[in-house]
Design a protein around this motif. Structure first.
Motif, PDB file in Angstrom:
ATOM      1  N   LYS A 129       0.816  -1.211   0.000  1.00 46.02           N
ATOM      2  CA  LYS A 129       0.000   0.000   0.000  1.00 46.02           C
ATOM      3  C   LYS A 129       0.852   1.265   0.000  1.00 46.02           C
ATOM      4  O   LYS A 129       0.335   2.374   0.115  1.00 46.02           O
ATOM      5  N   ASP A 130       2.185   1.088  -0.128  1.00 44.67           N
ATOM      6  CA  ASP A 130       3.109   2.217  -0.204  1.00 44.67           C
ATOM      7  C   ASP A 130       3.038   3.107   1.037  1.00 44.67           C
ATOM      8  O   ASP A 130       3.189   4.320   0.953  1.00 44.67           O
ATOM      9  N   LEU A 131       2.791   2.480   2.188  1.00 41.73           N
ATOM     10  CA  LEU A 131       2.789   3.231   3.448  1.00 41.73           C
ATOM     11  C   LEU A 131       4.150   3.128   4.141  1.00 41.73           C
ATOM     12  O   LEU A 131       4.535   4.028   4.883  1.00 41.73           O
ATOM     13  N   ILE A 132       4.867   2.012   3.901  1.00 43.38           N
ATOM     14  CA  ILE A 132       6.224   1.883   4.400  1.00 43.38           C
ATOM     15  C   ILE A 132       7.106   1.377   3.265  1.00 43.38           C
ATOM     16  O   ILE A 132       6.598   0.861   2.264  1.00 43.38           O
ATOM     17  N   GLN A 133       8.427   1.514   3.450  1.00 38.29           N
ATOM     18  CA  GLN A 133       9.356   1.087   2.418  1.00 38.29           C
ATOM     19  C   GLN A 133      10.696   0.718   3.044  1.00 38.29           C
ATOM     20  O   GLN A 133      10.971   1.044   4.202  1.00 38.29           O
ATOM     21  N   GLU A 134      11.529   0.038   2.265  1.00 41.61           N
ATOM     22  CA  GLU A 134      12.895  -0.241   2.699  1.00 41.61           C
ATOM     23  C   GLU A 134      13.681   1.056   2.600  1.00 41.61           C
ATOM     24  O   GLU A 134      13.737   1.670   1.537  1.00 41.61           O
TER      25      GLU A 134
END
Length: 204
Positions: A129-134
């Protein structure tokens, strides 16, 4: 089993196979038919979907057949992918998102130490959901992924920066994680996702 039933089975098999797809031999083995006949059935099903104006199609990629969406629907699918739905985040995902927001950058193992349960599925949901990322790799054996929030997270919760997150005593007592996670999202005025909206009962 008639032709219609065979094609219906193929459609179901390709749906279950997902991105990996299936080649003619794999389909033939399951249906106990020849690969040549199965190929004809797939091509026939491909035409059926096209003729009926369905929202799915069969494509051949590197020798495998995959069930995919049609290109014309891409704008709608992107809108779904990049607009987090209020009712689609589980309690596990909410807890995990709150932990990442306040403790970033943080590894999966550190998140699981706070939650006390596995968090792989919640992390996958939040990344999708593109709320967190590496954001980096930890300087530890295996170089584990460090997670952080995204610009989409800030946009969705109407925050200009991470510093605008409401102050909280969160994580000082991990026993109160659920209540403090609820408090966090209730404080995000007008954009909060509350536990009343949770639809997934599992804790994974």
């Amino acid at each position: 089993m008639d032709f219609g039933q065979m094609k219906s089975v193929i459609e179901g098999l390709l749906f279950v196979a997902g991105d990996e797809g299936l080649d003619a031999k794999q389909l033939a083995d399951v249906l106990e038919l020849s690969a040549e006949f199965v190929t004809d059935l797939v091509l026939d099903l491909q035409e059926d979907l096209k003729r009926q104006g369905r929202g799915i199609q069969i494509v051949e990629i590197a020798g495998t057949y995959q069930l995919t969406t049609v290109p014309e629907h891409a704008p709608y699918l992107e809108r779904l992918a990049y607009s987090p739905a209020r009712t689609s985040l589980s309690q596990a995902a909410l807890e995990t998102l709150a932990i990442v927001a306040y403790k970033q950058p943080i590894t999966r193992v550190e998140i699981e130490e706070i939650r006390g349960v596995k968090s792989d599925r919640a992390l996958q949901t939040l990344v999708a959901k593109d709320l967190i990322q590496e954001v980096d790799r930890a300087d530890a054996p295996g170089r584990p992924i460090l997670y952080g929030t995204t610009k989409s997270f800030l946009d969705y919760f109407a925050l200009s920066s991470i510093e605008d997150l409401p102050e909280t005593s969160m994580f000082e007592n991990d026993d109160n994680l659920e209540e403090e996670t609820r408090l966090l999202f209730e404080k995000l005025d007008g954009k909060q996702i509350t536990f009343d909206d949770v639809t997934e009962p599992d804790g994974m």
